[in-house]
Design a protein around this motif. Sequence first.
Motif, PDB file in Angstrom:
ATOM      1  N   LEU A   1       0.839  -1.099   0.062  1.00 38.73           N
ATOM      2  CA  LEU A   1       0.034  -0.121  -0.067  1.00 38.73           C
ATOM      3  C   LEU A   1       0.913   1.200   0.129  1.00 38.73           C
ATOM      4  CD1 LEU A   1      -2.468  -1.002   2.885  1.00 38.73           C
ATOM      5  CD2 LEU A   1      -2.974  -0.974   0.559  1.00 38.73           C
ATOM      6  N   GLY A   2       1.484   1.594  -1.067  1.00 36.78           N
ATOM      7  CA  GLY A   2       2.342   2.813  -1.269  1.00 36.78           C
ATOM      8  C   GLY A   2       3.760   2.285  -0.674  1.00 36.78           C
ATOM      9  N   CYS A   3       4.549   2.976  -0.140  1.00 34.48           N
ATOM     10  CA  CYS A   3       5.861   2.983   0.193  1.00 34.48           C
ATOM     11  C   CYS A   3       5.888   2.205   1.520  1.00 34.48           C
ATOM     12  CB  CYS A   3       6.691   4.096   0.066  1.00 34.48           C
ATOM     13  SG  CYS A   3       6.759   4.630  -1.680  1.00 34.48           S
ATOM     14  N   SER A   4       5.033   2.646   2.619  1.00 34.15           N
ATOM     15  CA  SER A   4       5.402   2.348   3.966  1.00 34.15           C
ATOM     16  C   SER A   4       4.319   1.378   4.392  1.00 34.15           C
ATOM     17  CB  SER A   4       5.148   3.636   4.713  1.00 34.15           C
ATOM     18  OG  SER A   4       3.917   4.070   4.557  1.00 34.15           O
ATOM     19  N   ARG A   5       3.312   1.083   3.855  1.00 32.13           N
ATOM     20  CA  ARG A   5       2.638  -0.118   4.379  1.00 32.13           C
ATOM     21  C   ARG A   5       2.026  -1.208   3.527  1.00 32.13           C
ATOM     22  NH1 ARG A   5      -2.820   2.095   6.024  1.00 32.13           N
ATOM     23  NH2 ARG A   5      -3.013   2.884   4.142  1.00 32.13           N
ATOM     24  N   VAL A   6       1.534  -2.367   3.919  1.00 30.78           N
ATOM     25  CA  VAL A   6       1.376  -3.624   3.294  1.00 30.78           C
ATOM     26  C   VAL A   6       0.003  -4.240   3.980  1.00 30.78           C
ATOM     27  CG1 VAL A   6       2.778  -4.783   4.516  1.00 30.78           C
ATOM     28  CG2 VAL A   6       2.319  -5.529   2.483  1.00 30.78           C
ATOM     29  N   ASN A   7      -0.808  -4.710   2.944  1.00 29.21           N
ATOM     30  CA  ASN A   7      -1.960  -5.734   3.458  1.00 29.21           C
ATOM     31  C   ASN A   7      -1.319  -6.844   3.310  1.00 29.21           C
ATOM     32  OD1 ASN A   7      -4.104  -3.897   3.967  1.00 29.21           O
ATOM     33  ND2 ASN A   7      -4.981  -3.840   1.855  1.00 29.21           N
ATOM     34  N   LEU A   8      -1.566  -7.634   4.313  1.00 28.82           N
ATOM     35  CA  LEU A   8      -1.100  -9.165   4.277  1.00 28.82           C
ATOM     36  C   LEU A   8      -2.376 -10.054   4.768  1.00 28.82           C
ATOM     37  CD1 LEU A   8       1.475 -11.062   4.665  1.00 28.82           C
ATOM     38  CD2 LEU A   8       1.361 -10.612   7.172  1.00 28.82           C
ATOM     39  N   PHE A   9      -2.739 -10.741   3.694  1.00 32.33           N
ATOM     40  CA  PHE A   9      -3.646 -11.802   3.708  1.00 32.33           C
ATOM     41  C   PHE A   9      -3.214 -13.122   4.312  1.00 32.33           C
ATOM     42  CE2 PHE A   9      -5.534  -8.771   0.731  1.00 32.33           C
ATOM     43  CZ  PHE A   9      -6.622  -8.480   1.178  1.00 32.33           C
ATOM     44  N   PHE A  10      -3.659 -13.932   5.289  1.00 32.92           N
ATOM     45  CA  PHE A  10      -3.104 -15.187   5.589  1.00 32.92           C
ATOM     46  C   PHE A  10      -4.128 -16.019   5.984  1.00 32.92           C
ATOM     47  CE2 PHE A  10      -2.229 -12.608   9.338  1.00 32.92           C
ATOM     48  CZ  PHE A  10      -2.489 -13.515  10.245  1.00 32.92           C
ATOM     49  N   GLY A  11      -3.842 -17.286   6.072  1.00 35.87           N
ATOM     50  CA  GLY A  11      -4.945 -18.182   6.674  1.00 35.87           C
ATOM     51  C   GLY A  11      -4.907 -19.475   5.710  1.00 35.87           C
ATOM     52  N   ASN A  12      -6.301 -20.023   5.661  1.00 35.79           N
ATOM     53  CA  ASN A  12      -6.470 -21.398   4.838  1.00 35.79           C
ATOM     54  C   ASN A  12      -5.987 -21.260   3.298  1.00 35.79           C
ATOM     55  OD1 ASN A  12      -8.287 -23.018   3.128  1.00 35.79           O
ATOM     56  ND2 ASN A  12      -8.698 -24.017   5.051  1.00 35.79           N
ATOM     57  N   PRO A  13      -5.273 -22.191   2.974  1.00 38.43           N
ATOM     58  CA  PRO A  13      -4.890 -22.084   1.381  1.00 38.43           C
ATOM     59  C   PRO A  13      -5.628 -21.701   0.528  1.00 38.43           C
ATOM     60  CG  PRO A  13      -3.755 -23.779   2.318  1.00 38.43           C
ATOM     61  CD  PRO A  13      -4.687 -23.130   3.495  1.00 38.43           C
ATOM     62  N   LEU A  14      -7.053 -22.376   0.628  1.00 40.67           N
ATOM     63  CA  LEU A  14      -8.122 -22.055  -0.295  1.00 40.67           C
ATOM     64  C   LEU A  14      -8.377 -20.412  -0.407  1.00 40.67           C
ATOM     65  CD1 LEU A  14     -10.024 -25.329   0.009  1.00 40.67           C
ATOM     66  CD2 LEU A  14      -8.613 -24.603  -1.900  1.00 40.67           C
ATOM     67  N   CYS A  15      -8.872 -19.952   0.869  1.00 36.63           N
ATOM     68  CA  CYS A  15      -9.068 -18.701   1.066  1.00 36.63           C
ATOM     69  C   CYS A  15      -7.887 -17.814   0.472  1.00 36.63           C
ATOM     70  CB  CYS A  15      -9.210 -18.091   2.477  1.00 36.63           C
ATOM     71  SG  CYS A  15     -10.825 -19.037   3.110  1.00 36.63           S
TER      72      CYS A  15
ATOM     73  N   GLU B   1      -5.955 -18.361  -1.791  1.00 41.43           N
ATOM     74  CA  GLU B   1      -5.679 -18.470  -3.281  1.00 41.43           C
ATOM     75  C   GLU B   1      -7.038 -17.692  -4.044  1.00 41.43           C
ATOM     76  OE1 GLU B   1      -4.355 -19.523  -7.064  1.00 41.43           O
ATOM     77  OE2 GLU B   1      -3.581 -19.797  -5.016  1.00 41.43           O
ATOM     78  N   VAL B   2      -8.233 -17.473  -3.478  1.00 47.03           N
ATOM     79  CA  VAL B   2      -9.301 -16.651  -3.819  1.00 47.03           C
ATOM     80  C   VAL B   2      -8.600 -15.262  -4.025  1.00 47.03           C
ATOM     81  CG1 VAL B   2     -11.401 -15.693  -3.407  1.00 47.03           C
ATOM     82  CG2 VAL B   2     -11.273 -18.273  -3.202  1.00 47.03           C
ATOM     83  N   VAL B   3      -7.959 -14.936  -2.996  1.00 45.51           N
ATOM     84  CA  VAL B   3      -7.644 -13.337  -2.943  1.00 45.51           C
ATOM     85  C   VAL B   3      -6.560 -13.222  -4.048  1.00 45.51           C
ATOM     86  CG1 VAL B   3      -6.283 -11.961  -1.573  1.00 45.51           C
ATOM     87  CG2 VAL B   3      -7.967 -13.111  -0.191  1.00 45.51           C
ATOM     88  N   ARG B   4      -5.648 -14.342  -4.227  1.00 46.58           N
ATOM     89  CA  ARG B   4      -4.523 -14.268  -5.097  1.00 46.58           C
ATOM     90  C   ARG B   4      -5.180 -14.274  -6.652  1.00 46.58           C
ATOM     91  NH1 ARG B   4      -1.211 -18.190  -2.751  1.00 46.58           N
ATOM     92  NH2 ARG B   4       0.235 -16.919  -1.948  1.00 46.58           N
ATOM     93  N   ARG B   5      -6.127 -15.128  -6.771  1.00 48.59           N
ATOM     94  CA  ARG B   5      -6.680 -15.055  -8.120  1.00 48.59           C
ATOM     95  C   ARG B   5      -7.705 -13.771  -8.487  1.00 48.59           C
ATOM     96  NH1 ARG B   5      -7.836 -21.056 -10.073  1.00 48.59           N
ATOM     97  NH2 ARG B   5      -5.877 -21.950  -9.176  1.00 48.59           N
ATOM     98  N   ILE B   6      -7.938 -13.164  -7.589  1.00 50.46           N
ATOM     99  CA  ILE B   6      -8.697 -11.932  -7.762  1.00 50.46           C
ATOM    100  C   ILE B   6      -7.697 -10.905  -8.121  1.00 50.46           C
ATOM    101  CG2 ILE B   6      -9.857  -9.836  -6.894  1.00 50.46           C
ATOM    102  CD1 ILE B   6     -11.676 -12.005  -5.245  1.00 50.46           C
ATOM    103  N   ALA B   7      -6.568 -10.982  -7.718  1.00 47.62           N
ATOM    104  CA  ALA B   7      -5.412 -10.194  -8.196  1.00 47.62           C
ATOM    105  C   ALA B   7      -5.473  -8.816  -8.375  1.00 47.62           C
ATOM    106  CB  ALA B   7      -5.016 -10.912  -9.609  1.00 47.62           C
ATOM    107  N   LYS B   8      -6.129  -8.287  -7.388  1.00 48.64           N
ATOM    108  CA  LYS B   8      -6.256  -6.594  -7.530  1.00 48.64           C
ATOM    109  C   LYS B   8      -5.685  -6.198  -5.978  1.00 48.64           C
ATOM    110  CE  LYS B   8     -10.534  -6.640 -10.575  1.00 48.64           C
ATOM    111  NZ  LYS B   8     -11.896  -6.217 -10.319  1.00 48.64           N
ATOM    112  N   PRO B   9      -4.232  -5.691  -6.250  1.00 46.52           N
ATOM    113  CA  PRO B   9      -3.697  -5.443  -4.862  1.00 46.52           C
ATOM    114  C   PRO B   9      -4.541  -4.550  -4.074  1.00 46.52           C
ATOM    115  CG  PRO B   9      -2.055  -5.739  -6.492  1.00 46.52           C
ATOM    116  CD  PRO B   9      -3.541  -5.928  -7.348  1.00 46.52           C
ATOM    117  N   ASN B  10      -5.088  -3.478  -4.761  1.00 48.06           N
ATOM    118  CA  ASN B  10      -5.780  -2.198  -4.329  1.00 48.06           C
ATOM    119  C   ASN B  10      -7.114  -2.661  -4.010  1.00 48.06           C
ATOM    120  OD1 ASN B  10      -6.935   0.019  -3.274  1.00 48.06           O
ATOM    121  ND2 ASN B  10      -5.802   1.352  -4.935  1.00 48.06           N
ATOM    122  N   LEU B  11      -7.474  -2.557  -2.950  1.00 46.70           N
ATOM    123  CA  LEU B  11      -8.953  -3.117  -2.193  1.00 46.70           C
ATOM    124  C   LEU B  11      -9.962  -2.035  -2.886  1.00 46.70           C
ATOM    125  CD1 LEU B  11      -8.463  -4.278   1.634  1.00 46.70           C
ATOM    126  CD2 LEU B  11      -8.551  -5.613  -0.624  1.00 46.70           C
TER     127      LEU B  11
END
Length: 112
Positions: free
Chosen positions: A47-61, A63-73
Amino acid sequence: MQVFLHHVYEYLKGVRQLILHTTLTEHLCEMEARLRKEEIAYVAYPLGCSRVNLFFGNPLCVEVVRRIAKPNLTEWTEEEDFILGILLGYDKLQQCRRFLDFRERSRERLVG
């Protein structure tokens, strides 16, 4: 870091299936090391230079976030936002209201 460790605890205890943790970029390496140690799937989006969104948990969940493939919410569609809310464990009825409100505002922008 305490909130992150609590999120890891909640995942390991089965309280949550997916976590979205926003943090400073400087903490990311330490958090990734912990997730790898615990063998927890994750994906990080800057998120810019100083922050990051970190998604973690069940691999299936994750993978859904990864496949949507839009870093900016803010770029997520109403449907993608709805899916994310459900995966994060938000109240289903509130997510339904949010989805319908998003749809109504979209319609108003098109008409108006």
